[in-house]
Motif scaffolding. Structure first.
Motif, PDB file in Angstrom:
ATOM      1  N   ASP A  55     -47.011  74.280  68.967  1.00 27.09           N
ATOM      2  CA  ASP A  55     -46.574  73.004  68.399  1.00 27.09           C
ATOM      3  C   ASP A  55     -45.299  72.505  69.080  1.00 27.09           C
ATOM      4  O   ASP A  55     -45.172  71.312  69.384  1.00 27.09           O
ATOM      5  N   LEU A  56     -44.363  73.416  69.316  1.00 24.04           N
ATOM      6  CA  LEU A  56     -43.110  73.047  69.977  1.00 24.04           C
ATOM      7  C   LEU A  56     -43.370  72.544  71.393  1.00 24.04           C
ATOM      8  O   LEU A  56     -42.797  71.538  71.817  1.00 24.04           O
ATOM      9  N   ALA A  57     -44.259  73.217  72.114  1.00 22.73           N
ATOM     10  CA  ALA A  57     -44.586  72.779  73.474  1.00 22.73           C
ATOM     11  C   ALA A  57     -45.196  71.377  73.454  1.00 22.73           C
ATOM     12  O   ALA A  57     -44.862  70.531  74.289  1.00 22.73           O
ATOM     13  N   TRP A  58     -46.090  71.122  72.475  1.00 23.57           N
ATOM     14  CA  TRP A  58     -46.686  69.796  72.362  1.00 23.57           C
ATOM     15  C   TRP A  58     -45.628  68.751  72.038  1.00 23.57           C
ATOM     16  O   TRP A  58     -45.623  67.657  72.608  1.00 23.57           O
ATOM     17  N   MET A  59     -44.716  69.081  71.110  1.00 23.68           N
ATOM     18  CA  MET A  59     -43.661  68.124  70.745  1.00 23.68           C
ATOM     19  C   MET A  59     -42.779  67.804  71.937  1.00 23.68           C
ATOM     20  O   MET A  59     -42.394  66.647  72.133  1.00 23.68           O
ATOM     21  N   ARG A  60     -42.466  68.813  72.720  1.00 22.27           N
ATOM     22  CA  ARG A  60     -41.654  68.571  73.918  1.00 22.27           C
ATOM     23  C   ARG A  60     -42.400  67.709  74.922  1.00 22.27           C
ATOM     24  O   ARG A  60     -41.799  66.921  75.645  1.00 22.27           O
ATOM     25  N   GLN A  61     -43.711  67.852  74.971  1.00 24.05           N
ATOM     26  CA  GLN A  61     -44.515  67.069  75.897  1.00 24.05           C
ATOM     27  C   GLN A  61     -44.567  65.596  75.487  1.00 24.05           C
ATOM     28  O   GLN A  61     -44.516  64.705  76.334  1.00 24.05           O
ATOM     29  N   VAL A  62     -44.691  65.301  74.181  1.00 26.59           N
ATOM     30  CA  VAL A  62     -44.812  63.916  73.741  1.00 26.59           C
ATOM     31  C   VAL A  62     -43.477  63.264  73.405  1.00 26.59           C
ATOM     32  O   VAL A  62     -43.433  62.063  73.151  1.00 26.59           O
ATOM     33  N   PRO A  64     -40.919  62.302  75.250  1.00 26.82           N
ATOM     34  CA  PRO A  64     -40.573  61.120  76.052  1.00 26.82           C
ATOM     35  C   PRO A  64     -41.355  59.869  75.642  1.00 26.82           C
ATOM     36  O   PRO A  64     -40.802  58.771  75.619  1.00 26.82           O
ATOM     37  N   ARG A  65     -42.632  60.036  75.286  1.00 22.72           N
ATOM     38  CA  ARG A  65     -43.412  58.878  74.839  1.00 22.72           C
ATOM     39  C   ARG A  65     -42.879  58.323  73.535  1.00 22.72           C
ATOM     40  O   ARG A  65     -42.790  57.104  73.357  1.00 22.72           O
ATOM     41  N   VAL A  66     -42.521  59.208  72.613  1.00 24.50           N
ATOM     42  CA  VAL A  66     -41.975  58.766  71.326  1.00 24.50           C
ATOM     43  C   VAL A  66     -40.661  58.040  71.546  1.00 24.50           C
ATOM     44  O   VAL A  66     -40.405  56.992  70.950  1.00 24.50           O
ATOM     45  N   ALA A  67     -39.818  58.583  72.400  1.00 22.12           N
ATOM     46  CA  ALA A  67     -38.542  57.937  72.684  1.00 22.12           C
ATOM     47  C   ALA A  67     -38.749  56.567  73.319  1.00 22.12           C
ATOM     48  O   ALA A  67     -38.035  55.607  73.004  1.00 22.12           O
ATOM     49  N   ALA A  68     -39.733  56.457  74.207  1.00 20.44           N
ATOM     50  CA  ALA A  68     -40.013  55.171  74.848  1.00 20.44           C
ATOM     51  C   ALA A  68     -40.495  54.150  73.826  1.00 20.44           C
ATOM     52  O   ALA A  68     -40.089  52.988  73.851  1.00 20.44           O
ATOM     53  N   ILE A  69     -41.353  54.571  72.912  1.00 21.27           N
ATOM     54  CA  ILE A  69     -41.853  53.657  71.885  1.00 21.27           C
ATOM     55  C   ILE A  69     -40.715  53.233  70.966  1.00 21.27           C
ATOM     56  O   ILE A  69     -40.582  52.066  70.612  1.00 21.27           O
ATOM     57  N   SER A  70     -39.871  54.185  70.583  1.00 16.84           N
ATOM     58  CA  SER A  70     -38.751  53.866  69.695  1.00 16.84           C
ATOM     59  C   SER A  70     -37.764  52.911  70.345  1.00 16.84           C
ATOM     60  O   SER A  70     -37.219  52.033  69.686  1.00 16.84           O
ATOM     61  N   SER A  71     -37.542  53.069  71.636  1.00 20.54           N
ATOM     62  CA  SER A  71     -36.567  52.205  72.304  1.00 20.54           C
ATOM     63  C   SER A  71     -37.069  50.776  72.473  1.00 20.54           C
ATOM     64  O   SER A  71     -36.276  49.863  72.650  1.00 20.54           O
ATOM     65  N   THR A  72     -38.386  50.571  72.398  1.00 14.88           N
ATOM     66  CA  THR A  72     -38.921  49.215  72.522  1.00 14.88           C
ATOM     67  C   THR A  72     -39.112  48.552  71.174  1.00 14.88           C
ATOM     68  O   THR A  72     -39.801  47.552  71.076  1.00 14.88           O
ATOM     69  N   GLY A  73     -38.536  49.109  70.145  1.00 22.15           N
ATOM     70  CA  GLY A  73     -38.655  48.505  68.822  1.00 22.15           C
ATOM     71  C   GLY A  73     -39.882  48.970  68.086  1.00 22.15           C
ATOM     72  O   GLY A  73     -40.185  48.495  67.018  1.00 22.15           O
ATOM     73  N   GLY A  74     -40.631  49.901  68.679  1.00 22.29           N
ATOM     74  CA  GLY A  74     -41.739  50.505  67.976  1.00 22.29           C
ATOM     75  C   GLY A  74     -43.084  49.870  68.192  1.00 22.29           C
ATOM     76  O   GLY A  74     -44.066  50.429  67.809  1.00 22.29           O
ATOM     77  N   THR A  75     -43.144  48.690  68.792  1.00 25.87           N
ATOM     78  CA  THR A  75     -44.457  48.080  68.989  1.00 25.87           C
ATOM     79  C   THR A  75     -44.707  47.913  70.467  1.00 25.87           C
ATOM     80  O   THR A  75     -43.823  47.564  71.241  1.00 25.87           O
ATOM     81  N   ALA A  76     -45.919  48.155  70.851  1.00 29.61           N
ATOM     82  CA  ALA A  76     -46.300  47.978  72.242  1.00 29.61           C
ATOM     83  C   ALA A  76     -46.829  46.560  72.418  1.00 29.61           C
ATOM     84  O   ALA A  76     -47.712  46.123  71.692  1.00 29.61           O
ATOM     85  N   GLY A  77     -46.308  45.837  73.377  1.00 26.71           N
ATOM     86  CA  GLY A  77     -46.807  44.508  73.686  1.00 26.71           C
ATOM     87  C   GLY A  77     -46.499  43.479  72.616  1.00 26.71           C
ATOM     88  O   GLY A  77     -47.222  42.520  72.481  1.00 26.71           O
ATOM     89  N   HIS A  78     -45.463  43.614  71.860  1.00 27.21           N
ATOM     90  CA  HIS A  78     -45.035  42.659  70.833  1.00 27.21           C
ATOM     91  C   HIS A  78     -46.166  42.347  69.859  1.00 27.21           C
ATOM     92  O   HIS A  78     -46.475  41.186  69.586  1.00 27.21           O
ATOM     93  N   GLU A  79     -46.771  43.364  69.368  1.00 29.08           N
ATOM     94  CA  GLU A  79     -47.870  43.244  68.418  1.00 29.08           C
ATOM     95  C   GLU A  79     -47.335  42.710  67.094  1.00 29.08           C
ATOM     96  O   GLU A  79     -46.299  43.146  66.605  1.00 29.08           O
ATOM     97  N   SER A  80     -48.040  41.766  66.492  1.00 28.86           N
ATOM     98  CA  SER A  80     -47.593  41.219  65.215  1.00 28.86           C
ATOM     99  C   SER A  80     -47.725  42.281  64.126  1.00 28.86           C
ATOM    100  O   SER A  80     -48.520  43.217  64.233  1.00 28.86           O
ATOM    101  N   LEU A  81     -46.952  42.111  63.069  1.00 27.19           N
ATOM    102  CA  LEU A  81     -46.961  43.077  61.974  1.00 27.19           C
ATOM    103  C   LEU A  81     -48.332  43.136  61.314  1.00 27.19           C
ATOM    104  O   LEU A  81     -48.809  44.215  60.950  1.00 27.19           O
ATOM    105  N   VAL A  82     -49.005  42.000  61.183  1.00 26.72           N
ATOM    106  CA  VAL A  82     -50.338  41.955  60.570  1.00 26.72           C
ATOM    107  C   VAL A  82     -51.320  42.788  61.398  1.00 26.72           C
ATOM    108  O   VAL A  82     -52.066  43.614  60.864  1.00 26.72           O
ATOM    109  N   VAL A  83     -51.308  42.597  62.707  1.00 28.42           N
ATOM    110  CA  VAL A  83     -52.217  43.329  63.591  1.00 28.42           C
ATOM    111  C   VAL A  83     -51.862  44.814  63.591  1.00 28.42           C
ATOM    112  O   VAL A  83     -52.740  45.678  63.529  1.00 28.42           O
ATOM    113  N   LEU A  84     -50.557  45.115  63.651  1.00 32.38           N
ATOM    114  CA  LEU A  84     -50.099  46.498  63.651  1.00 32.38           C
ATOM    115  C   LEU A  84     -50.538  47.224  62.379  1.00 32.38           C
ATOM    116  O   LEU A  84     -51.075  48.331  62.438  1.00 32.38           O
TER     117      LEU A  84
END
Length: 164
Positions: A55-62, A64-84
């Motif tokens: 589990d720790l190895a998997w968490m370390r692997q993902v 960077p992706r979680v950090a990238a998503i968090s730094s962009t405000g959490g939505t990919a491609g400015h998805e509307s809240l309704v669609v999200l």
């Protein structure tokens, strides 16, 4: 005839055999009562440790992706809240429970769920908050007719427009 009387009438050689058998039985009971359970406990703990290491190895692997998503405000491609909400709700198995969605201001959404799994709802709301930056500003959750199911009215807010 009691046990002590029987033992006293045994020949010395027979008494030694009874003592040896009693000692052997005591060793067997101690082994079965202490050593075997400790061995099983050790094996379970080793398997648990291996799982946690995976589990720790998997968490370390993902991470960077979680950090990238968090730094962009959490939505990919400015998805509307309704669609999200619709997309993630369906992915969480709550799509059939979502009955109504209505915008509530610029970055807010009211939704109604009926007959939703409480466990799935809590996991979904937590993932929306952690991964997408969506927070619950108001919620009313009532038990449904079946065990583990709830009816809920929830107001979600995305971004900087959170309620005080």
């Amino acid at each position: 005839m009691n046990l002590r009387h029987w033992f006293d009438e045994l020949a010395p050689r027979e008494r030694r055999m009874v003592y040896a058998a009693a000692a052997l039985a005591a060793v067997g009971v101690l082994y079965a009562g202490i050593v075997l359970p400790l061995g099983h406990l050790h094996a379970r703990q080793s398997m648990r440790l291996e799982k946690k290491a995976g589990d720790l190895a998997w968490m370390r692997q993902v991470a960077p992706r979680v950090a990238a998503i968090s730094s962009t405000g959490g939505t990919a491609g400015h998805e509307s809240l309704v669609v999200l909400v619709d997309r993630t709700g369906r992915m969480s198995g709550l799509g059939s429970s979502i009955r109504d969605q209505s915008p509530n201001g610029e970055n807010s959404l009211r939704l109604r769920l009926e007959g939703a799994s409480f466990d799935a709802l809590v996991v979904w709301l937590a993932s929306l908050q952690q991964m997408k930056g969506v927070s619950v500003t108001d919620a009313t959750i009532d038990a449904a007719t079946a065990p583990g199911l709830v009816n809920a009215s929830i107001t979600l807010t995305h971004g900087a427009a959170t309620a005080p």
